[in-house]
Design a protein around this motif. Structure first.
Motif, short mmCIF file in Angstrom:
data_model
loop_
_atom_site.label_atom_id
_atom_site.label_comp_id
_atom_site.label_asym_id
_atom_site.label_seq_id
_atom_site.Cartn_x
_atom_site.Cartn_y
_atom_site.Cartn_z
N ARG A 44 9.01 -37.11 88.66
CA ARG A 44 10.26 -36.36 88.43
C ARG A 44 10.39 -35.19 89.40
NH1 ARG A 44 8.99 -37.66 82.71
NH2 ARG A 44 10.63 -39.10 82.01
N GLN A 45 9.27 -34.53 89.68
CA GLN A 45 9.33 -33.35 90.54
C GLN A 45 9.60 -33.71 91.99
OE1 GLN A 45 5.85 -30.85 90.29
NE2 GLN A 45 6.83 -29.15 91.36
N ARG A 47 10.88 -36.83 93.11
CA ARG A 47 11.57 -38.12 93.14
C ARG A 47 12.39 -38.34 94.41
NH1 ARG A 47 15.25 -36.38 88.03
NH2 ARG A 47 16.52 -34.78 89.05
N TRP A 71 9.71 -44.87 83.16
CA TRP A 71 10.35 -44.96 84.49
C TRP A 71 11.65 -45.76 84.40
CZ3 TRP A 71 9.17 -49.85 87.31
CH2 TRP A 71 9.81 -49.95 88.55
N ASP A 74 14.51 -43.84 82.46
CA ASP A 74 15.03 -42.61 83.07
C ASP A 74 15.88 -42.96 84.29
OD1 ASP A 74 15.51 -40.18 84.31
OD2 ASP A 74 13.51 -39.39 83.94
N SER A 76 17.18 -41.25 86.54
CA SER A 76 16.86 -40.48 87.75
C SER A 76 15.64 -41.04 88.48
CB SER A 76 16.62 -39.01 87.39
OG SER A 76 15.42 -38.85 86.65
N LEU A 77 14.86 -41.91 87.83
CA LEU A 77 13.64 -42.45 88.45
C LEU A 77 13.77 -43.90 88.87
CD1 LEU A 77 10.88 -41.01 86.06
CD2 LEU A 77 11.67 -40.08 88.24
#
Length: 257
Positions: A44-45, A47, A71, A74, A76-77
Motif C-alpha cells: 500500500r505504501q 504501490r 490484494w 483492494d 488500489s492494489l
C-alpha cells in the motif's frame, strides 16, 4: 509514462530474501517483508513504484493466500502483479494461487537465471498494460477537452433560458465536488480519484439540460404553476435523457454515463 523500479520480496526466511535481492538489486530497488502483514503495508505504501511482488505462501501473521485475498479485494492494489515463490508444488496449491490472480509460480530452490527471465517477462507485460492505460487516460482527457466547448455551450443555453439556473448550476457543481471529496476520503475502496471527481462535477452541469425543451411561459413563470403546467415542467428529466442520448457521438462513454 508510469515507470516502476521497485520489487517487493515477501518471505519469512532471510536466506531466500537474500538470494532474490542478489538477483534483482542491480536493476531494482528491493523492499523486503518478513510476513504477510508487512507485505500488505509495503504494497500500500509503495504501490505506485512497485513493479512486482514476490510472495511466499507460508509466512507468519498472514500467509501468502491471505495477502492475495486482500490484494484482490483492494482496488488500489489490483494493478500490482504478484508472482508466488513456494516449495509447494501440489496441484491444489497451484490452482488456488492462480485463482487468486497470481501471474506466475516460481518453485524453490531458485535458479537465478530462470527467475530473472520470468520476472522480467511479467514486469514487461505489466508495464505495457500500464502504458496502454496511460495512453487511454490521455486520449480520454483530450476528448473531454474537445467536448468541453460543447458542454459549455449547452450550459450557456440553459443559463440563458432561465436567469436562476446559472447560479443553480454553479451550486450543484460545488455541492457535487464537496460530497464526492467526502466520499473519496471516507470510502477509499471505491477508488474515486481526482479525475473521476472532476468528470462527475463537469457532467453535473448538464443535469437540467432538459429544460431547453420547456416553453418559456412555463419555465420562467413568476407565480405558482398550475397542475397542467407542472406536468409539462416534470417532463424536463425525460427530455434531458433524450438530449444526452444523442450526445453518444461525443465518444466519451464514462462521461455520458
Amino acid at each position: 509514462m508510469n515507470r516502476r523500479d521497485t520489487i517487493l520480496v515477501a518471505d519469512d526466511v532471510e536466506i531466500n530474501r537474500a538470494v532474490l535481492r542478489s538477483i534483482f538489486e542491480e536493476d531494482y530497488n528491493v523492499l523486503e517483508a518478513e510476513n504477510g502483514e508487512q507485505a500488505l503495508f509495503l504494497m500500500r505504501q509503495y504501490r505506485d513504484s512497485i513493479a512486482i511482488v514476490l510472495l511466499d505462501l507460508i509466512m507468519p501473521v498472514r500467509d501468502g493466500y491471505e495477502v492475495m485475498e486482500e490484494w484482490q479485494a483492494d482496488p488500489s492494489l489490483r494493478g500490482l502483479p504478484v508472482a508466488v515463490i513456494t516449495a509447494d508444488d501440489s496441484v491444489e496449491s497451484e490452482i488456488r494461487v492462480f485463482d487468486l490472480g497470481a501471474s506466475d509460480i516460481i518453485g524453490k530452490p531458485f535458479e537465478p537465471h530462470l527467475v530473472r527471465r520470468r520476472i522480467q517477462n511479467i514486469v514487461s507485460l505489466s508495464q505495457r498494460h500500464l502504458d496502454q492505460d496511460d495512453c487511454i487516460r490521455e486520449q480520454a482527457r483530450k476528448l473531454r477537452e474537445s467536448n468541453a466547448a460543447v458542454i459549455d455551450a449547452l450550459s450557456s443555453i440553459i443559463e440563458y433560458r432561465s436567469a436562476e439556473t446559472g447560479q443553480h448550476i454553479k451550486r450543484i457543481q460545488l455541492f457535487t465536488r464537496v460530497l464526492l471529496e467526502d466520499v473519496a476520503a471516507n470510502c477509499p475502496d471505491l477508488g474515486l480519484d481526482e479525475s473521476h471527481i472532476a468528470m462527475i462535477v463537469s457532467a453535473s452541469s448538464l443535469h437540467d439540460i432538459g429544460k431547453i425543451a420547456i416553453p418559456d411561459a412555463i419555465l420562467n413563470k413568476p407565480g405558482r404553476l398550475i397542475a397542467e403546467e407542472f406536468e409539462v415542467m416534470k417532463t424536463h428529466a425525460v427530455k434531458g435523457c433524450e438530449i444526452l442520448s444523442r450526445l453518444d457521438r461525443m465518444g466519451d462513454r464514462d462521461y455520458l454515463k
